[in-house]
Design an enzyme around this catalytic site. Structure first.
Site, PDB file in Angstrom:
ATOM      1  CB  SER A  27      -0.949   0.009   1.202  1.00 44.59           C
ATOM      2  OG  SER A  27      -2.101  -0.756   0.920  1.00 44.59           O
TER       3      SER A  27
ATOM      4  CE  LYS B  90      -4.683   1.941  -0.599  1.00 46.05           C
ATOM      5  NZ  LYS B  90      -4.082   0.619  -0.340  1.00 46.05           N
TER       6      LYS B  90
ATOM      7  CB  SER C 270      -4.581   1.655   3.783  1.00 41.14           C
ATOM      8  OG  SER C 270      -3.763   1.309   2.698  1.00 41.14           O
TER       9      SER C 270
ATOM     10  CE  LYS D  67      -1.482   4.171   2.523  1.00 40.03           C
ATOM     11  NZ  LYS D  67      -1.420   3.113   3.555  1.00 40.03           N
TER      12      LYS D  67
END
Length: 436
Positions: free
Chosen positions: A51, A54, A115, A240
């Site tokens: 993730s 992202k 997320s 993140k």
């Protein structure tokens, strides 16, 4: 751009600091304003990013908003693909209603804080029409930003196998997004530089999705280093996390403290027993931040109006004055390791279009830029270099301390005649001396 997925076992090496044992497949720490790397381990090994993908999705969404192609109030109608993904609670998600309408702001918060994968795909579709087209944009933007060692196959960071056979066209059914730690750090660097507002949302520890409705869901940020969460670290405000079985537990962090912002990347972090663990990525990031702030600081090592002795006069060609002084326009700051404040040597770098062989041609005004001053590291420690290959150290603009007008034709003529007789006399003198 890569066309082959690399195994996370392809490259193994020790970090550059034997006293900083980072239990991760790859790690990097840098200071943002200078791009100076403080610590690195396997930073060019290509690994799964999960993730952390992202961050690229966020970049493209924020870019679309800044260009007026999207607004926070724009609404999205949920299709079958997004509905299916958003209701898979084995993945990080906020369930979206099949007949529901959601605006960009709430979808973005669900993605950045929790997320949420369904929300991420919805945003990708709003920007590009389809996730397939969005993936093309992701790879094109990576190239534009100067990243290397990357491949994006979807907008979320999930393995394509988790997308119920609806993965983007042109990608493999079992593919996953990959990048090196260096490329991941570059992406984070650009994201923070180009869209600093990213931190407004990334720094939110907890928020309720659709608060006050039957659909409300408590969202706790997966970045547990934020205030009030279990791995809290003062000053952390982004960025993140990522996890899949392929990528392991990873985290791109950022922190501002003592007038300095650090960016960290930890990929496939392990605990002390060498086992994957969700909190390990934060424990290893803590080591990096502790090391960075304990040993480095941003310091002004040369003030504004600084001059290097015996090097700060330029000859003026065709001017009323024969020379002009130069100095730095602003202070020169750089990242300094503790105890190495004196381990730098100042250097002038002239602009070839303005200065040739340490000469400048009149006329020019006071404050005319002639180049920059930088520094050369003269210490005995290991210089880890910079995040970007073309970076050459800190810079302070070099300018003239006064302006010089062009001399009139009579003065220039007299100088030319004087120069002719001076050269003639030198030639005669040399010849006569040769007789004896």
């Amino acid at each position: 751009m890569l066309t082959t997925v690399f195994s996370i076992q392809d490259v193994k090496a020790e970090g550059n600091n034997p006293h900083l044992d980072i239990n991760a497949e790859a790690a990097l720490l840098l200071e943002q304003s200078t791009g100076k790397i403080i610590y690195q381990k396997n930073i060019d090994s290509v690994l799964g990013i999960a993730s952390m993908t992202k961050m690229m999705t966020e970049y493209l969404i924020l870019e679309a908003i800044s260009e007026g192609k999207l607004t926070p109030q724009d609404e999205y109608n949920v299709n079958e693909y997004v509905w299916t993904i958003s209701h898979d609670r084995s993945l990080s998600n906020v369930p979206l209603r099949r007949d529901g309408t959601y605006n960009v702001q709430e979808l973005y918060e669900a993605m950045a804080i929790y997320s949420a994968n369904g929300a991420t795909i919805a945003l990708a579709e709003m920007v590009a029409g389809t996730e397939s087209e969005f993936v093309k944009m992701m790879n094109e933007k990576a190239k534009e930003l100067g990243l290397e060692d990357y491949k994006f196959v979807n907008s979320t960071g999930l393995n394509n196998a988790d997308l119920y056979g609806m993965h983007p066209e042109g990608t493999g059914a079992d593919e996953e997004n990959v990048m090196s730690a260096r490329a991941t750090a570059k992406l984070a660097y650009h994201l923070l530089n180009d869209f600093p507002e990213i931190l407004d949302t990334a720094s939110i520890p907890k928020k309720v999705f659709r608060e006050g409705t039957d659909d409300q869901i408590n969202m706790s940020n997966w970045n547990w280093m934020l205030p009030g969460l279990i791995s809290e670290y003062e000053g952390v405000d982004g960025l993140k996390t990522g996890f899949t079985d392929f990528a392991g537990y990873s985290f791109t962090g950022t922190i501002e403290k003592d007038g300095m912002r650090l960016i960290s990347v930890v990929m496939d972090a392990r605990n002390a027993d060498g086992q994957p663990q969700d909190t390990a990525r934060f424990a290893e990031t803590r080591k990096l931040f502790d090391y960075g702030f304990a040993n480095f600081s941003l310091k002004e090592i040369y003030p504004a109006n600084y001059q290097i002795d015996k090097e700060s006069n330029l000859k003026v060609v065709k001017g009323k004055e024969k020379s002009v002084e130069i100095e730095t326009k602003e202070p020169l700051k750089t990242l300094v390791k503790r105890g190495e404040e004196e381990s730098f040597e100042p250097l002038y770098v002239f602009d070839d279009k303005v200065v040739s062989e340490e000469e400048i041609t009149a006329p020019f005004e006071e404050g005319t830029k002639v180049g920059h001053m930088t520094v050369k590291y003269t210490g005995e420690g290991q210089d880890e270099g910079y995040l970007f290959e073309n970076q050459q150290g800190p810079k302070a603009e070099l300018v003239t301390t006064e302006g010089v007008e062009k001399a009139n034709w009579f003065v220039l003529s007299m100088r030319a005649i004087g120069g002719f007789f001076s050269d003639l006399w030198s030639t005669v003198s040399s010849t006569v001396k040769g007789w004896f």
